[in-house]
Design an enzyme around this catalytic site. Structure first.
Site, PDB file in Angstrom:
ATOM      1  N   ARG A  63       0.846  -1.204   0.000  1.00 48.89           N
ATOM      2  CA  ARG A  63       0.000   0.000   0.000  1.00 48.89           C
ATOM      3  C   ARG A  63       0.880   1.252   0.000  1.00 48.89           C
ATOM      4  O   ARG A  63       0.591   2.243  -0.656  1.00 48.89           O
ATOM      5  CB  ARG A  63      -0.959   0.007   1.207  1.00 48.89           C
ATOM      6  CG  ARG A  63      -1.697   1.352   1.353  1.00 48.89           C
ATOM      7  CD  ARG A  63      -2.952   1.297   2.224  1.00 48.89           C
ATOM      8  NE  ARG A  63      -2.807   0.466   3.397  1.00 48.89           N
ATOM      9  CZ  ARG A  63      -2.074   0.775   4.468  1.00 48.89           C
ATOM     10  NH1 ARG A  63      -1.408   1.912   4.523  1.00 48.89           N
ATOM     11  NH2 ARG A  63      -1.999  -0.060   5.482  1.00 48.89           N
ATOM     12  N   TYR A 115     -16.621  16.518 -14.920  1.00 52.05           N
ATOM     13  CA  TYR A 115     -17.040  15.126 -15.074  1.00 52.05           C
ATOM     14  C   TYR A 115     -18.113  14.786 -14.025  1.00 52.05           C
ATOM     15  O   TYR A 115     -18.015  15.192 -12.858  1.00 52.05           O
ATOM     16  CB  TYR A 115     -15.809  14.220 -14.904  1.00 52.05           C
ATOM     17  CG  TYR A 115     -16.130  12.754 -14.918  1.00 52.05           C
ATOM     18  CD1 TYR A 115     -16.484  12.113 -16.100  1.00 52.05           C
ATOM     19  CD2 TYR A 115     -16.101  11.993 -13.751  1.00 52.05           C
ATOM     20  CE1 TYR A 115     -16.798  10.770 -16.119  1.00 52.05           C
ATOM     21  CE2 TYR A 115     -16.408  10.643 -13.763  1.00 52.05           C
ATOM     22  CZ  TYR A 115     -16.761  10.043 -14.952  1.00 52.05           C
ATOM     23  OH  TYR A 115     -17.080   8.710 -14.963  1.00 52.05           O
ATOM     24  N   ASP A 187      -8.123  18.116 -14.691  1.00 54.95           N
ATOM     25  CA  ASP A 187      -8.406  16.764 -15.175  1.00 54.95           C
ATOM     26  C   ASP A 187      -8.028  16.721 -16.653  1.00 54.95           C
ATOM     27  O   ASP A 187      -8.692  17.342 -17.489  1.00 54.95           O
ATOM     28  CB  ASP A 187      -9.898  16.463 -14.957  1.00 54.95           C
ATOM     29  CG  ASP A 187     -10.299  15.053 -15.379  1.00 54.95           C
ATOM     30  OD1 ASP A 187      -9.650  14.487 -16.277  1.00 54.95           O
ATOM     31  OD2 ASP A 187     -11.286  14.533 -14.823  1.00 54.95           O
ATOM     32  N   LYS A 212      -9.262   5.641 -19.671  1.00 52.16           N
ATOM     33  CA  LYS A 212      -9.600   6.108 -21.013  1.00 52.16           C
ATOM     34  C   LYS A 212      -8.375   5.993 -21.940  1.00 52.16           C
ATOM     35  O   LYS A 212      -7.910   4.909 -22.172  1.00 52.16           O
ATOM     36  CB  LYS A 212     -10.147   7.536 -20.938  1.00 52.16           C
ATOM     37  CG  LYS A 212     -11.142   7.758 -19.770  1.00 52.16           C
ATOM     38  CD  LYS A 212     -12.444   7.003 -19.941  1.00 52.16           C
ATOM     39  CE  LYS A 212     -13.317   6.981 -18.695  1.00 52.16           C
ATOM     40  NZ  LYS A 212     -13.645   8.271 -18.133  1.00 52.16           N
TER      41      LYS A 212
HETATM   42  C1  LIG Z   1     -14.037   8.614 -16.795  1.00 51.53           C
HETATM   43  C2  LIG Z   1     -13.617   9.943 -16.287  1.00 51.53           C
HETATM   44  C3  LIG Z   1     -13.334  10.138 -14.923  1.00 51.53           C
HETATM   45  C4  LIG Z   1     -13.514   9.046 -13.889  1.00 51.53           C
HETATM   46  O1  LIG Z   1     -12.585   8.012 -14.046  1.00 51.53           O
HETATM   47  P1  LIG Z   1     -12.857   6.495 -13.604  1.00 51.53           P
HETATM   48  O2  LIG Z   1     -11.617   5.802 -14.047  1.00 51.53           O
HETATM   49  O3  LIG Z   1     -14.098   6.042 -14.306  1.00 51.53           O
HETATM   50  O4  LIG Z   1     -13.037   6.483 -12.132  1.00 51.53           O
HETATM   51  C5  LIG Z   1     -12.894  11.392 -14.533  1.00 51.53           C
HETATM   52  N1  LIG Z   1     -12.770  12.402 -15.407  1.00 51.53           N
HETATM   53  C6  LIG Z   1     -13.041  12.258 -16.716  1.00 51.53           C
HETATM   54  C7  LIG Z   1     -12.892  13.428 -17.631  1.00 51.53           C
HETATM   55  C8  LIG Z   1     -13.474  11.022 -17.202  1.00 51.53           C
HETATM   56  O5  LIG Z   1     -13.770  10.894 -18.499  1.00 51.53           O
END
Ligand SMILES: *Cc1c(COP(=O)(O)O)cnc(C)c1O
Length: 396
Positions: A63, A115, A187, A212
């Site tokens: 961890r 998001y 982000d 993604k």
């Molecule tokens: C999918 C997404 C998230 C969340 O990520 P997870 O891996 O699904 O927890 C956050 N920000 C954006 C822009 C996303 O497309």
């Protein structure tokens, strides 16, 4: 204990003169120093032996630190040009852990196009702990400035935003934030460091849903964070260890496997996305097309100042909910699903999927109409994708 560094030789780290495509392959973990193995070993271990009780090992418990995860963390730090990278069990784990830097009574200015999961975190969970958020149209600096309160501690950006790809001026917002001693958090999921490196523009913390484009194969859920400074890196590491929001070693390895082809995938998908956007904008039966690469896209000049590409996500309005549903039921190639950024194209319907919980009026105000579809362009032949979309659009 992973503060001590990685036993895997970091041959790529710090070689600033190398181009991004080279860093993607020669990131430090490409050759295992101990054996010469061509990929980072998966250290499937929860704990580490203390050979000498007076000198604890550099890794003592997974961890707190694991060499496989560390290689990934160093990899993303190299790519984003930041001081420290950290890997989490999902994008939301990365985002929620970053918000744990704040305390009860703190206020954060957040882009209104944030998001959906981040919106839920702020309005359904963190609000109960006294962390307050104001949502503003971050494309308008005056709205950002007007939201400032004595207890404001940070601004939270997302550009281009989801799903209408609105553009925020990163340097403008972060300069203002720094002048007011605010942290800036961004982000960077849609652009990835291949096209946009916010730390180079003054952002303090970059966050990713690595699920993604970074992972790129719709087979791993992961989150990443990169800090600009050592101090912030240490603080966020403390949160990651304290909360236990770490990424497992198998997924860390899988993510690195995917990231090596990020450049090739992004370049191919972007070329196709540009063709798709142009094709859609020339059709009289499409109400609107959202893609930063289109000459007509609002904020395109700002985007070009801060990014080296336009990405692979194209949103478009087919006019009505009925038609959108007909298209979704008729396409044969794209995955009809939430998520984006994979080798396969993914077609999603924000009104019924990612933004279903948003009140209809608010949704419409944000341009997320009932006819809006979001196309994440994969690696298929673009001619085949267009032909497939055409037959779907022509269904009556
Ligand atoms: C999918 C997404 C998230 C969340 O990520 P997870 O891996 O699904 O927890 C956050 N920000 C954006 C822009 C996303 O497309």
């Amino acid at each position: 204990m992973s503060d001590q560094g990685n036993p895997i030789e970091l041959s790529g780290a710090g070689k600033e003169d190398r181009k991004f495509d080279t860093k993607l392959i020669h990131f430090g973990g490409e050759v295992d120093a101990a054996t010469g193995a061509s990929s980072v070993p998966i250290y499937q271990a929860s704990t580490f032996h203390h050979h000498d009780i007076y000198n604890p090992p550099s890794y003592d418990y997974s961890r707190s630190g694991n060499p496989t995860r560390q290689a990934l963390e160093d990899y993303i730090a190299v790519l984003e040009g930041g001081h420290r990278g950290l890997a989490f069990s999902s994008g939301m784990a990365a985002i929620s852990t970053a918000f744990m830097l704040f305390s009860a009574g703190d206020h954060i200015i957040v882009t209104e196009d944030v998001y959906g999961g981040t919106y839920r975190l702020l309005t359904g969970i963190l609000n109960r702990f006294g962390i307050e958020a104001t949502f503003v149209d971050m494309t308008k600096i005056d709205e950002v400035k007007a939201a400032l309160k004595p207890n404001t501690k940070a601004v939270y950006l997302e550009t281009p935003s989801n799903p209408t790809l609105k553009i925020t001026d990163i340097a403008q917002v972060t300069e203002w934030a720094h002048a007011h001693d605010l942290l800036s958090i961004l982000d960077n999921t849609f652009m990835t460091p291949y096209y946009q490196r916010p730390i180079e523009q003054g952002v303090d913390i970059v966050l990713h849903s690595a699920t993604k484009f970074l992972g790129g194969h719709s087979d791993v859920l992961a989150g990443l964070a990169v800090t600009r400074t050592e101090t912030l890196g240490r603080k966020l590491k403390y949160m990651q260890n304290g909360l236990g929001t770490v990424l497992g070693v198998q997924d860390s390895w899988l993510l690195m496997r995917g990231m090596k082809t990020l450049g090739a995938r992004m370049a191919h998908s972007e070329k196709s996305a540009a063709k798709l956007a142009k094709w859609l904008s020339e059709r009289s039966d499409i109400k609107a097309v959202f893609y930063p690469g289109l000459a007509s896209h609002p904020g395109r000049e700002i985007h070009e100042k801060q990014s080296s590409g336009y990405g692979a996500v194209v949103s478009f309005d087919v006019g009505s909910a009925e038609r959108a549903k007909r298209v979704l039921s008729s396409v044969k190639l794209p995955l009809v699903a939430v998520s984006l950024g994979a080798v396969e194209s993914i077609l999603s319907y924000p009104a019924m999927m990612s933004h279903a919980s948003m009140p209809k009026e608010v949704r419409h105000e944000r341009g997320i109409t009932d006819g809006l579809l979001r196309f994440s362009v994969g690696l298929e032949d673009i001619g085949d994708l267009l032909a497939d979309l055409e037959q779907a659009l022509e269904r009556q």
